[in-house]
Scaffold this active site. Structure first.
Site, mmCIF file in Angstrom:
data_model
loop_
_atom_site.group_PDB
_atom_site.id
_atom_site.type_symbol
_atom_site.label_atom_id
_atom_site.label_comp_id
_atom_site.label_asym_id
_atom_site.label_seq_id
_atom_site.Cartn_x
_atom_site.Cartn_y
_atom_site.Cartn_z
ATOM 1 N N GLN A 1 6.243 -7.529 5.272
ATOM 2 C CA GLN A 1 5.118 -8.086 6.026
ATOM 3 C C GLN A 1 4.637 -9.413 5.446
ATOM 4 O O GLN A 1 3.902 -10.153 6.098
ATOM 5 C CB GLN A 1 3.953 -7.090 6.104
ATOM 6 C CG GLN A 1 3.400 -6.621 4.774
ATOM 7 C CD GLN A 1 4.049 -5.343 4.297
ATOM 8 O OE1 GLN A 1 5.270 -5.224 4.278
ATOM 9 N NE2 GLN A 1 3.249 -4.378 3.901
ATOM 10 N N LYS B 1 -3.743 -7.129 5.151
ATOM 11 C CA LYS B 1 -3.286 -5.743 5.315
ATOM 12 C C LYS B 1 -2.185 -5.648 6.374
ATOM 13 O O LYS B 1 -1.981 -6.551 7.187
ATOM 14 C CB LYS B 1 -4.473 -4.856 5.707
ATOM 15 C CG LYS B 1 -5.580 -4.816 4.652
ATOM 16 C CD LYS B 1 -5.125 -4.101 3.390
ATOM 17 C CE LYS B 1 -6.238 -3.993 2.373
ATOM 18 N NZ LYS B 1 -6.451 -5.214 1.604
ATOM 19 N N ASP B 2 -1.487 -4.500 6.360
ATOM 20 C CA ASP B 2 -0.387 -4.263 7.283
ATOM 21 C C ASP B 2 -0.840 -4.377 8.734
ATOM 22 O O ASP B 2 -2.000 -4.118 9.063
ATOM 23 C CB ASP B 2 0.193 -2.862 7.060
ATOM 24 C CG ASP B 2 0.694 -2.666 5.644
ATOM 25 O OD1 ASP B 2 -0.151 -2.522 4.743
ATOM 26 O OD2 ASP B 2 1.911 -2.669 5.445
ATOM 27 N N LYS B 3 0.114 -4.730 9.596
ATOM 28 C CA LYS B 3 -0.191 -4.786 11.026
ATOM 29 C C LYS B 3 -0.081 -3.400 11.659
ATOM 30 O O LYS B 3 -1.067 -2.878 12.170
ATOM 31 C CB LYS B 3 0.751 -5.756 11.748
ATOM 32 C CG LYS B 3 0.503 -5.777 13.264
ATOM 33 C CD LYS B 3 1.426 -6.722 14.003
ATOM 34 C CE LYS B 3 1.118 -6.677 15.507
ATOM 35 N NZ LYS B 3 1.994 -7.578 16.284
#
Length: 687
Positions: A421, A326-328
């Site tokens: 990402q 998942k995104d940071k």
């Protein structure tokens, strides 16, 4: 392709609307991602109905030393019937053997198996599997061999644990089928050993024996029906010894029946494992414990969060599994499974995790790992701030621009690029460059790329700068923060083995396989992005000769997964048989097909320019095997809702404030699709 940072500005769009400007991820709370599991439910809700009874049942199953998928199919007993004495006619056993189950336990076991099928196999593959199983069963019952040439591919499964689950589910459901692995591909065919035993005993008894054999339940036994014919018993003994002698042992036992007659039964049990006295035996107390939970993280990478969890719980990062990264810079919710950690122990670590920006919920026992890709998608709630027209369109009507963009994204979709990402946001160290170096087996260069520092004086960059300038591994270790588990694992290995090629190989092998393969996947993703951009710029939305499409599998044929990829013909182009939504492009690998039009030549030229003209996408020294896969070019957001009139007041000075428009978006994307790419197409901005 090798030079310079990853540039999304050069990638094509599918729509020609003007778009609008805005900023995203001003704060993690502006970008909320909630994983959707394979049943279509948000992971924040899916386990709220788990009862204490179910948790207790799962925990008991974990602590037992029984089979993963069918834990209660252990002991087999002979069915006592009045006509038991007549079972020896012509040496054939005509009665069945009952495996003793509680009804609820048996139903649970069967449900687990079909849950594995629903999770891992597409509907058409499942239909084909059941169809073939029915034909093989009928053929065996009528003593007609189906032959070894009848094979069916169930698909490619890189994860060994996933393959094991699928093997067990198939064999427990269809004991007359044999499963085997070719590279990472799981295949089935008729089990001729089963057919041979069914001719000696009966189909029902063969079912029970092979189910017992596959379950491999420690200390369990299987007893065949009483047999008065010595020659027949000898044949059964010889069969078991020849086929499975290294795994089991069989003995005959004599006992008196209720009618006073002496009867002989064959009992089979698993051989005891002989442990080496010079080796330390692994503790099995927690070996089969799996705990699932929902992880909420803020402003953390998934791999960084897992590394911190591992450090806090005293286990390895490889003991964790999850469906996706998942995104940071976001607030994300995702399912995670950890091995060898009980729910109680996980709860004890909650306070420590919250200090790191993580929370856990929905903690409950489970019986196996989750695999990458085991989700149906993600739901996004996004705030786009400072919404306005582009500088080149300042006189335009903002509402019209937003409405037009949303209309186009709903109807035309977006090019399904991998998001930024996927590659890392730094300008100096990008994941795809490391992946390319690993594919070229330039191990030392890959290490230097990994430790290339970025701008900034945070502790991680300070440690990287020190290493980059001095190559003092021992001095770098105390500078690297403890939560940077990957970096520290690499540094410890390099400190032990040195910076030679062999030492760097040892360094890469010190980190989990999933992390090693991540970098090569990043490189392959970069190639896919640029190939997709070239494809859309060259041919647009028209399906042309030489394109690749997925075709529906014929249920009457046992085709390999790779054979489902079809190359569009000239006639099909003229008749417009396929739409752009069906077109796929390959991620480079050793088991894929390339388009036969200009796009295929583009792939060839791109790989040659990166020095991979002879690459087979296998790096034996690092135990990396990249078969490749296919990805649809076009995707669509579902349930897209937008609120274009949200106003945000921002303070300019002590006396004045300014009003800036913001846009709230809510939508769902399929797994492996990126919200930033959807927004890029909608807004005509790169993020």
């Amino acid at each position: 392709m090798e030079e310079g940072p990853l540039d999304f500005d050069i990638l094509s769009y599918i729509s020609d609307h003007t778009g609008f400007y805005g900023t995203i991820k001003n704060s993690p709370a502006d970008f909320v991602v909630t994983e959707i599991d394979v049943t279509g439910e948000l992971v924040t809700k899916v386990y709220t109905k788990v009862t204490k009874e179910l948790q207790t049942q799962c925990r008991n199953e974990q602590n037992s030393k029984k089979a993963k998928l069918c834990p209660n199919a252990a002991e087999t007993k002979i069915k006592d019937t009045a006509d038991e004495a007549s079972s020896g006619i012509s040496g054939a056993v005509v009665e069945t053997v009952d495996i003793v189950f509680e009804d609820q336990e048996q139903a649970s076991c069967e449900e687990d198996q079909y849950s594995v099928f629903n999770t891992l196999l597409s509907l058409d593959i499942q239909e084909t599997l059941f169809n073939i199983a029915s034909k093989v069963r009928s053929a065996f019952e009528s003593n007609v061999s189906k032959g070894e040439e009848c094979e069916l591919s169930l698909g490619l499964f890189p994860d060994k644990t996933v393959r094991a689950s699928l093997h067990s589910a198939v064999r427990q459901t269809f004991p007359f089928l044999l499963t085997f692995t070719r590279s990472t591909e799981v295949l089935i065919k008729p089990n001729l050993d089963y057919q041979e035993l069914s001719l000696l005993t009966s189909v029902e008894e063969a079912d029970k024996f092979f189910t017992f054999l596959d379950a491999k339940v420690e200390n369990s036994r299987f007893t065949f029906l009483p047999d008065v014919c010595k020659e027949h018993r000898t044949s059964v003994h010889h069969f078991i010894s020849k086929k499975f002698g290294k795994l089991v042992e069989a003995k005959s036992f004599s006992e008196k029946g209720t009618d006073g007659l002496q009867k002989v039964c064959i009992t089979v049990r698993f051989r005891e494992r002989k442990g080496s006295s010079g080796k330390r035996h692994r503790s099995e107390e927690n070996a089969d414990i799996f705990t699932a939970f929902t992880l909420e993280k803020e402003n953390l990478e998934t791999l960084e969060a897992v590394s911190f969890l591992a450090s806090s719980l005293g286990v390895l990062p490889s003991d964790f599994s999850y469906a996706g990264i998942k995104d940071k810079k976001a607030v994300t919710y995702q399912s995670v499974v950890v091995k060898k950690v009980t729910p109680e122990r996980l709860h004890e670590a909650e306070g420590l995790l919250e200090k790191k920006g993580m929370k856990i919920s929905n903690v409950h026992p489970t019986n196996q790992h989750i695999r990458l890709g085991q989700l149906s998608g993600n739901h996004f709630t996004i705030i786009v701030r400072d919404v306005r027209c582009h500088i080149c369109d300042e006189s335009g009507d903002l509402k019209e621009r937003v409405d037009e963009a949303v209309h186009n994204i709903k109807n035309k979709g977006f090019i399904n690029y991998y998001g930024p990402q996927r590659f890392g946001k730094g300008q100096n160290m990008q994941s795809h460059k490391i992946g390319l170096a690993l594919l070229k087996e330039e191990m030392t260069n890959a290490i230097k790329l990994f430790f290339t520092p970025e701008e900034g004086d945070d502790p991680v960059n300070k440690a990287k700068k020190y290493f980059f300038q001095t190559e003092d591994i021992k001095g770098t270790l105390p500078l690297m923060p403890a939560y940077k588990v990957r970096e520290r694992m690499l540094l410890r290995a390099l400190n032990r083995y040195g910076m030679s090629d062999e030492g760097c190989v040892r360094g890469w092998l010190s980190i989990p396989h999933s992390m090693r393969v991540f970098y090569i996947h990043a490189y392959c993703s970069k190639v896919w992005n640029e190939a997709s951009s070239y494809r859309m710029a060259t041919y647009g939305s028209k399906v042309v000769e030489g394109d690749l499409v997925f075709r529906k599998q014929d249920l009457n044929k046992t085709t390999l997964l790779s054979d489902r990829v079809h190359i569009v013909t000239c006639e099909e182009e003229e008749q417009e048989v396929y739409s752009i939504q069906q077109v796929v492009l390959p991620m480079p690998g050793h088991s894929i097909r390339y388009p036969t039009n200009q796009v295929g030549q583009w792939y060839k030229d791109a790989l040659i320019s990166d020095g991979l003209h002879s690459c087979n996408f296998r790096v034996g020294t690092l135990q990396l095997n990249i078969p490749g896969c296919y990805r649809h070019i076009i995707k669509y957001p579902q349930n897209l809702i937008y609120e274009p009139t949200v106003q945000i007041n921002e303070k300019v000075s002590e006396q004045t404030t300014s009003q800036k428009r913001a846009l709230k978006l809510s939508f769902t994307l399929d797994s492996s699709c990126y919200a930033t790419i959807c927004l890029r197409e909608m807004m005509k901005c790169n993020y």
